[in-house]
Design an enzyme around this catalytic site. Structure first.
Site, mmCIF file in Angstrom:
data_model
loop_
_atom_site.group_PDB
_atom_site.id
_atom_site.type_symbol
_atom_site.label_atom_id
_atom_site.label_comp_id
_atom_site.label_asym_id
_atom_site.label_seq_id
_atom_site.Cartn_x
_atom_site.Cartn_y
_atom_site.Cartn_z
ATOM 1 N N GLU A 106 -2.178 5.642 17.737
ATOM 2 C CA GLU A 106 -0.864 4.993 18.173
ATOM 3 C C GLU A 106 -0.195 6.368 18.903
ATOM 4 O OE1 GLU A 106 0.849 2.736 14.472
ATOM 5 O OE2 GLU A 106 0.022 4.578 13.773
ATOM 6 N N ASP A 162 -2.737 6.524 4.843
ATOM 7 C CA ASP A 162 -1.774 5.458 5.395
ATOM 8 C C ASP A 162 -2.531 4.380 6.228
ATOM 9 O OD1 ASP A 162 0.753 4.547 6.308
ATOM 10 O OD2 ASP A 162 0.360 5.351 8.256
ATOM 11 N N LYS A 206 0.951 -1.207 -0.195
ATOM 12 C CA LYS A 206 -0.068 0.089 0.048
ATOM 13 C C LYS A 206 0.809 1.037 0.209
ATOM 14 C CE LYS A 206 -0.363 2.025 4.363
ATOM 15 N NZ LYS A 206 0.705 1.422 5.469
ATOM 16 N N HIS A 244 -5.800 -0.145 5.810
ATOM 17 C CA HIS A 244 -6.330 -1.243 6.757
ATOM 18 C C HIS A 244 -7.341 -1.063 7.563
ATOM 19 C CE1 HIS A 244 -1.757 -1.525 6.722
ATOM 20 N NE2 HIS A 244 -1.654 -0.573 7.491
ATOM 21 N N LYS A 290 -3.075 -10.077 10.706
ATOM 22 C CA LYS A 290 -3.030 -9.921 12.446
ATOM 23 C C LYS A 290 -3.989 -10.747 12.933
ATOM 24 C CE LYS A 290 -2.111 -5.106 12.778
ATOM 25 N NZ LYS A 290 -1.190 -4.810 13.862
ATOM 26 N N LYS A 311 -1.900 9.503 15.219
ATOM 27 C CA LYS A 311 -0.303 9.573 15.587
ATOM 28 C C LYS A 311 -0.023 10.226 16.640
ATOM 29 C CE LYS A 311 1.795 7.219 11.772
ATOM 30 N NZ LYS A 311 2.024 5.736 12.224
ATOM 31 N N HIS A 369 -1.198 -5.676 5.671
ATOM 32 C CA HIS A 369 -0.558 -6.746 6.717
ATOM 33 C C HIS A 369 -1.573 -6.695 7.901
ATOM 34 C CE1 HIS A 369 0.707 -3.101 8.947
ATOM 35 N NE2 HIS A 369 0.609 -3.789 10.051
HETATM 36 C C1 BG6 Z 1 1.681 0.768 8.695
HETATM 37 C C2 BG6 Z 1 1.533 2.331 8.899
HETATM 38 O O1 BG6 Z 1 0.965 0.230 7.402
HETATM 39 O O2 BG6 Z 1 0.713 0.288 9.869
HETATM 40 C C3 BG6 Z 1 2.060 2.784 9.979
HETATM 41 O O3 BG6 Z 1 2.166 2.616 7.593
HETATM 42 C C4 BG6 Z 1 1.373 2.147 11.056
HETATM 43 O O4 BG6 Z 1 1.827 4.118 9.903
HETATM 44 C C5 BG6 Z 1 1.274 0.848 11.108
HETATM 45 O O5 BG6 Z 1 2.284 2.784 12.382
HETATM 46 C C6 BG6 Z 1 0.411 0.272 12.035
HETATM 47 O O6 BG6 Z 1 0.549 -1.150 12.156
HETATM 48 P P1 BG6 Z 1 1.060 -2.166 13.290
HETATM 49 O O7 BG6 Z 1 0.907 -3.606 12.714
HETATM 50 O O8 BG6 Z 1 2.527 -1.745 13.215
HETATM 51 O O9 BG6 Z 1 0.570 -1.898 14.317
#
Ligand code: BG6
Length: 458
Positions: A203, A222, A135, A227, A169, A326, A165
């Site tokens: 986060e 992002d 992505k 996601h 999870k 963030k 990804h």
């Molecule tokens: C990524 C984003 O795809 O996913 C990041 O680019 C983000 O900005 C991250 O922090 C969060 O995923 P994970 O699995 O690290 O919690």
């Protein structure tokens, strides 16, 4: 560990980049250590003037936490090839260095990926080659559709893996079991019983030196466009007859096609904000606009929120709020399903006003159910309790899980082409409204809990 299956080459384009180091190699390490599989040659390629040793060092560092024969062999045999992947001659040279089945991982920015695909059309690919794309897939619906057309000229859709990804999870995958393997949950997960759904990924991580990528993406692209819409699809889709790739991906596509901005009003149903200087975990954080590599004039948001409607029989009228920020005070990564109030609570009982909630945590991986019970003390006063379950982590890290699907040629956890376009179709009006200045860029201090009010209707 025995090897099975044909020899494969994983050709990583963008091998010296951030994504390869942060996610791809650690995921690959977990996969190699945790599974038997085919003989795998990993080739790294990039524009940087690295040699085999430098690349091997990067791989060894990423594999530091894992071991085993497969890990050691992969590190020993790996090679680095310097190449400009937008040039046909360079691509030919890379393909000649591959052996067995070829899997090409584009760990590259969207524009370079698109240029590399165009160059590959002139080169031709060995039969069975699989393409893996990260992505963001394109930068809007039109560019995603264009990229899909170009990819379709190279290989069949089943050979294209668009990686997200989050689909690897374990708690995200557990949504399937939770929803469809429990008699008591499935009948109440619909508009008759649910008041609203929040999918939140706040986060405490800030920019982390990723300005080159992030300042052009922003929180909406992002996290939300990719996601969080994938999580929404799993939460809102109807039960597939099986979790086989086609069934699962058909159901996800169906629900995403029915998803659109609340009231079709991008300005009223979205919000953006950017963090200012603040304190986080005892550290002083500079304002986002002052971070190295950030162009403040781009007005990139570090917090994005949007509310969507899912216009299906099951969910009509239920708002789904998606939010990610963030540099937030506390990490909050969960989907929360808030139920409607009971039809009638007997007179004389008090304290039941808090609605029931089902919480699916994406890190820590947990499941919580907030209920009202006759608690201790006065039995006619209701107390809230939470039934809590912690999940262990999945066998593989999320990236390892996704890569396993890629190497085993199983597209179940990959995003299908039509779905990638749908996700852009949903967010494009928000991006346009933001670009037109219809939604002011708010501010929140790093280390705070973000803007206070909620966009949730009602
Ligand atoms: C990524 C984003 O795809 O996913 C990041 O680019 C983000 O900005 C991250 O922090 C969060 O995923 P994970 O699995 O690290 O919690």
């Amino acid at each position: 560990m025995t090897t099975t299956g044909p020899t494969q080459t994983l050709l990583i384009l963008g091998a010296t980049g951030d994504l390869t180091g942060r996610l791809l190699l650690p995921g690959l390490g977990g996969l190699l250590a945790g599974t038997a599989g085919s003989d795998l040659l990993v080739l790294g390629s990039g524009m940087n003037d690295w040699d085999d040793e430098r690349w091997r060092r990067r791989m060894s560092e990423s594999f530091a936490a894992v071991d085993g024969d497969r890990v050691a062999t992969t590190v020993r045999e790996t090679r680095y090839l310097r190449a400009d992947v937008t040039r046909e001659d360079d691509l030919r040279r890379l393909l000649e260095a591959c052996r067995g089945e070829v899997v090409i991982f584009f760990a590259l920015p969207p524009a370079v990926t698109a240029a590399a695909c165009r160059a590959l059309a002139g080169v031709g690919l060995p039969a069975g080659t699989r393409l893996v794309l990260e992505k963001p897939f394109g930068v809007d619906q039109a560019s995603a559709a264009q990229l899909n057309r170009e990819l379709a000229g190279l290989v069949a859709e089943e050979q294209i893996h668009r990686v997200d990804h989050f689909l690897g999870k374990s708690t995200v995958l557990n949504i399937l079991g939770l929803r469809f393997a429990n008699r008591i949950l499935e009948p109440v997960l619909n508009a008759d019983h649910v008041a609203g759904v929040d999918i939140i990924f706040d986060e405490s991580l800030a920019l982390e030196g990723r300005a080159g990528y992030y300042d052009r993406a922003g929180a909406l692209v992002d996290m939300v466009q990719s996601h969080l819409l994938q999580v929404l699809a799993l939460l809102a889709m109807d039960a597939p007859p099986s979790v086989e790739a086609r069934e699962l991906r058909d159901r996800k596509a169906q629900v995403l096609r029915a998803t659109h901005l609340w009231g079709d009003d991008p300005a009223a149903s979205s919000r953006r904000a950017r963090y200012t200087a603040g304190e986080l975990d005892g550290r002083r954080l500079p304002a986002y606009a002052e971070e190295a590599g950030v162009d403040p004039a781009r007005e990139t948001e570090t917090l994005a929120e949007m509310v969507v409607a899912v216009d299906t029989w099951r969910w009509s009228g239920v708002p789904f709020r998606l939010r990610s920020g963030k540099a937030m005070a506390a990490t909050r990564k969960e989907a929360v399903i808030t139920f409607r109030q009971p039809q009638r609570v007997p007179g004389g009982l008090s304290g039941w006003e808090q609605p029931d909630r089902l919480r699916i945590g994406f890190g820590p991986d947990r499941l919580g159910l907030d209920l009202n019970i006759n608690g201790p003390g006065d039995p006619f006063v209701i107390d809230p309790v939470t039934l809590d379950a912690e999940f262990g982590p999945g066998e593989l890290p999320p990236y390892g899980e996704v890569l396993k699907g890629v190497l085993e040629n199983d597209p179940t956890l990959s995003v299908r082409g039509d779905t990638a376009e749908e996700c852009w179709r949903i967010v494009d009006p928000v991006l346009a409204a933001w670009r037109a200045g219809a939604v002011p860029l708010g501010e929140y201090a790093a280390g705070s809990s973000g803007p206070p009010d909620s966009l949730l209707p009602g």
